[in-house]
Design an enzyme around this catalytic site. Structure first.
Site, mmCIF file in Angstrom:
data_model
loop_
_atom_site.group_PDB
_atom_site.id
_atom_site.type_symbol
_atom_site.label_atom_id
_atom_site.label_comp_id
_atom_site.label_asym_id
_atom_site.label_seq_id
_atom_site.Cartn_x
_atom_site.Cartn_y
_atom_site.Cartn_z
ATOM 1 C CD1 TRP A 21 -2.776 2.032 0.168
ATOM 2 C CD2 TRP A 21 -2.875 1.199 2.221
ATOM 3 N NE1 TRP A 21 -3.316 3.051 0.473
ATOM 4 C CE2 TRP A 21 -3.457 2.779 1.850
ATOM 5 C CE3 TRP A 21 -2.676 0.531 3.967
ATOM 6 C CZ2 TRP A 21 -4.683 3.048 2.375
ATOM 7 C CZ3 TRP A 21 -4.060 1.858 4.208
ATOM 8 C CH2 TRP A 21 -4.907 2.488 3.826
ATOM 9 C CG ASP A 53 -2.207 -7.895 -0.665
ATOM 10 O OD1 ASP A 53 -3.025 -8.395 -1.105
ATOM 11 O OD2 ASP A 53 -2.304 -6.261 -0.175
ATOM 12 C CE1 TYR A 58 -4.402 -0.295 -1.084
ATOM 13 C CE2 TYR A 58 -2.611 -2.705 -1.047
ATOM 14 C CZ TYR A 58 -3.639 -2.059 -0.519
ATOM 15 O OH TYR A 58 -4.946 -2.676 0.269
ATOM 16 C CE1 TYR A 204 -6.713 -3.337 7.173
ATOM 17 C CE2 TYR A 204 -7.743 -5.364 5.573
ATOM 18 C CZ TYR A 204 -7.764 -4.465 6.315
ATOM 19 O OH TYR A 204 -9.144 -3.747 6.587
ATOM 20 C CG LEU A 207 4.219 -3.883 12.035
ATOM 21 C CD1 LEU A 207 5.816 -4.189 10.668
ATOM 22 C CD2 LEU A 207 4.836 -4.469 13.090
ATOM 23 C CE LYS A 215 7.232 4.729 12.127
ATOM 24 N NZ LYS A 215 8.110 4.139 10.932
ATOM 25 N N GLY A 281 3.956 -4.045 5.218
ATOM 26 C CA GLY A 281 4.013 -3.158 5.205
ATOM 27 C C GLY A 281 5.029 -2.850 5.003
ATOM 28 N NE ARG A 283 6.964 4.569 3.595
ATOM 29 C CZ ARG A 283 5.717 5.905 3.069
ATOM 30 N NH1 ARG A 283 4.572 5.912 4.644
ATOM 31 N NH2 ARG A 283 6.008 6.430 2.056
ATOM 32 C CD GLN A 287 10.415 0.787 6.882
ATOM 33 O OE1 GLN A 287 8.998 0.432 6.559
ATOM 34 N NE2 GLN A 287 10.082 2.370 7.427
HETATM 35 N N1 LIG Z 1 -7.574 -4.990 2.488
HETATM 36 C C1 LIG Z 1 -7.969 -4.236 2.021
HETATM 37 O O1 LIG Z 1 -8.391 -3.374 2.815
HETATM 38 C C2 LIG Z 1 -6.330 -3.744 3.516
HETATM 39 C C3 LIG Z 1 -6.329 -2.525 4.111
HETATM 40 C C4 LIG Z 1 -4.479 -1.929 4.766
HETATM 41 C C5 LIG Z 1 -3.788 -2.717 4.289
HETATM 42 N N2 LIG Z 1 -3.947 -3.778 3.349
HETATM 43 C C6 LIG Z 1 -3.167 -4.612 2.991
HETATM 44 O O2 LIG Z 1 -1.755 -5.128 3.620
HETATM 45 C C7 LIG Z 1 -0.350 -4.472 4.365
HETATM 46 C C8 LIG Z 1 0.224 -4.119 5.580
HETATM 47 O O3 LIG Z 1 -0.349 -3.139 5.915
HETATM 48 P P1 LIG Z 1 -0.486 -1.969 5.784
HETATM 49 O O4 LIG Z 1 0.799 -1.755 5.323
HETATM 50 O O5 LIG Z 1 -1.286 -1.079 6.108
HETATM 51 O O6 LIG Z 1 0.391 -1.604 7.406
HETATM 52 P P2 LIG Z 1 0.841 -2.506 8.478
HETATM 53 O O7 LIG Z 1 2.479 -3.071 7.859
HETATM 54 O O8 LIG Z 1 0.904 -2.515 10.034
HETATM 55 O O9 LIG Z 1 1.849 -0.797 8.363
HETATM 56 C C9 LIG Z 1 3.254 -0.940 7.726
HETATM 57 C C10 LIG Z 1 4.054 0.674 7.781
HETATM 58 O O10 LIG Z 1 5.127 0.293 9.156
HETATM 59 C C11 LIG Z 1 5.540 0.644 9.054
HETATM 60 N N3 LIG Z 1 7.045 0.432 8.975
HETATM 61 C C12 LIG Z 1 7.406 -1.192 8.516
HETATM 62 N N4 LIG Z 1 8.266 -1.537 9.181
HETATM 63 C C13 LIG Z 1 8.599 -1.255 9.829
HETATM 64 C C14 LIG Z 1 9.514 -1.668 10.783
HETATM 65 N N5 LIG Z 1 10.432 -2.989 10.656
HETATM 66 N N6 LIG Z 1 10.485 -0.385 11.564
HETATM 67 C C15 LIG Z 1 9.231 1.065 11.146
HETATM 68 N N7 LIG Z 1 8.387 1.493 10.553
HETATM 69 C C16 LIG Z 1 8.157 -0.061 9.705
HETATM 70 C C17 LIG Z 1 6.032 1.364 7.275
HETATM 71 O O11 LIG Z 1 5.296 2.872 7.714
HETATM 72 P P3 LIG Z 1 6.044 4.146 8.213
HETATM 73 O O12 LIG Z 1 8.277 4.049 7.462
HETATM 74 O O13 LIG Z 1 5.580 5.429 7.373
HETATM 75 O O14 LIG Z 1 5.885 4.250 9.568
HETATM 76 C C18 LIG Z 1 5.068 0.674 6.375
HETATM 77 O O15 LIG Z 1 4.886 1.273 5.596
HETATM 78 C C19 LIG Z 1 -1.170 -3.019 3.286
HETATM 79 O O16 LIG Z 1 0.275 -2.696 2.710
HETATM 80 C C20 LIG Z 1 -1.659 -3.995 2.222
HETATM 81 O O17 LIG Z 1 -1.402 -4.395 0.994
HETATM 82 C C21 LIG Z 1 -5.152 -3.936 2.734
#
Ligand SMILES: NC(=O)c1ccc[n+]([C@@H]2O[C@H](COP(=O)([O-])OP(=O)(O)OC[C@H]3O[C@@H](n4cnc5c(N)ncnc54)[C@H](OP(=O)(O)O)[C@@H]3O)[C@@H](O)[C@H]2O)c1
Length: 325
Positions: A21, A53, A58, A204, A207, A215, A281, A283, A287
């Site tokens: 995303w 995914d 996105y 999904y 984190l 952080k 996720g 980026r 990470q």
């Molecule tokens: N089906 C749906 O409706 C839906 C909705 C949401 C997501 N999704 C899917 O699920 C995936 C995962 O969810 P998400 O990306 O929204 O949230 P997440 O995995 O909970 O958080 C990802 C974000 O956390 C930060 N991060 C990740 N690893 C890190 C680390 N080791 N240290 C510090 N910061 C870190 C990054 O953002 P920063 O660096 O900006 O902090 C990253 O973009 C999405 O990418 C998407 O493919 C689906």
């Protein structure tokens, strides 16, 4: 890396999947550099992640296009289980639901073009469309499946009742719901239903949009001004202080394993009942590398119980804060 089968399909996916995303950048995630996205993808695959995914919405095509170019250039398409979605379109700058048969037929062709692929491994309904019957949507998904345009069928953000209706017209291999230490609603009825019906859960936001890395509480990192975080309840008082206290306790348990809070949180999530894979996720490479440290080990039962107690206590305190009993 561990691999798990998706429902009754032929597909086997890594226990960590790469969520993309944030590769779309924009108002939801702030600016994102394509070079970082590409190096993250590249390292993820080198390290055994075979599950990516994405979704048209996105970055309004940006994430799908980037993945499509990357897989084509590196000739990696056959090695990857590629998941995308349909049902959210953008018209005159606004995102809207549309799961009518005609629009679904356009969307699958748009995604296949952007992803530079003839077939999609896992095709998922992104959100239910209140204006279209689930029958129409499910029958159209079945057509795609029968024509072998897609290898497995998934839904996302569906309730048990919506899945039951969908399954009358089309096989269902996966559900993609939100799930993490702070969002556990699916444990009540969705997890038991999916286990009983051989529907793999790929969850999904493990984190909690980066919040569970700790952080924003411990590393003096400013809360980003993006739509995902700037108004997030869990980053505002009085919830902020409660969450800080809770994460501090969990971080102490993580340190017994020489793991970071992030790695511990992810490990806890993908070992939960009914979870086949978690979409994380990342980026950039830093990470991703930290997140990869979540696999290949287990939390002891005693420590799981301690985590459970800490989270139960948080639940009670939240109820008090919102005026419940
Ligand atoms: N089906 C749906 O409706 C839906 C909705 C949401 C997501 N999704 C899917 O699920 C995936 C995962 O969810 P998400 O990306 O929204 O949230 P997440 O995995 O909970 O958080 C990802 C974000 O956390 C930060 N991060 C990740 N690893 C890190 C680390 N080791 N240290 C510090 N910061 C870190 C990054 O953002 P920063 O660096 O900006 O902090 C990253 O973009 C999405 O990418 C998407 O493919 C689906």
């Amino acid at each position: 890396m561990e691999y798990r089968k998706l429902g009754s399909s032929e597909l086997e996916v890594s226990s960590l999947g790469l969520g993309t995303w944030a590769f779309g950048g924009g108002r939801w995630w702030g600016s994102q550099n394509d070079r970082d996205s590409i190096s993250t993808l590249s390292r993820a695959i080198e390290e055994g992640i075979n599950f990516i995914d994405t979704a048209p919405v996105y970055g309004r095509g940006r994430a799908e296009e980037l993945i499509g170019r990357f897989l084509k250039k590196r000739r990696l398409r056959e090695k990857i289980i590629l998941a995308t979605k349909l049902g959210l379109s953008w018209e005159k700058g606004k995102i809207c639901h549309n799961l009518k048969r005609e629009r679904m037929q356009e969307e699958i062709d748009e995604s296949r073009r952007r992803l530079q692929t003839d077939y999609i491994d896992l095709y998922q309904v992104h959100w239910p469309d209140p204006e279209t019957s689930i029958k129409e949507t499910a029958e159209t998904m079945y057509e795609f499946y029968e024509k072998k345009l897609i290898k497995a069928v998934g839904v996302s953000n569906y309730s048990v009742e919506q899945m039951q209706e969908f399954m009358k017209y089309c096989p269902l291999h996966t559900l993609q719901p939100p799930y993490n230490m702070f969002r556990r609603e699916i444990e009540r009825d969705i997890v038991p239903f999916c286990i009983e019906n051989d529907i793999s859960i790929i969850s999904y936001i493990p984190l909690h949009s980066g919040i569970l890395t700790g952080k924003f509480f411990f590393n003096a990192i400013r809360i980003p001004n993006d739509l995902c975080r700037k108004n997030h309840r869990d980053l505002k008082e009085p919830y902020y202080s409660l969450n800080k206290e809770v994460l501090k306790k969990i971080r102490e348990i993580a340190s017994l394993y020489s793991k970071t809070l992030t790695q511990f949180v992810l490990n806890w999530t993908y070992h939960r009942r009914g979870i086949s894979s978690i979409l994380v996720g990342a980026r950039n490479i830093e990470q991703l590398e930290e997140n990869l440290g979540a696999v290949g080990w287990c939390i002891k039962e005693d420590d799981s119980k301690k985590v459970e107690k800490i989270l139960e206590e948080r639940g009670k305190r939240l109820a008090e804060l919102s005026g419940g009993s």
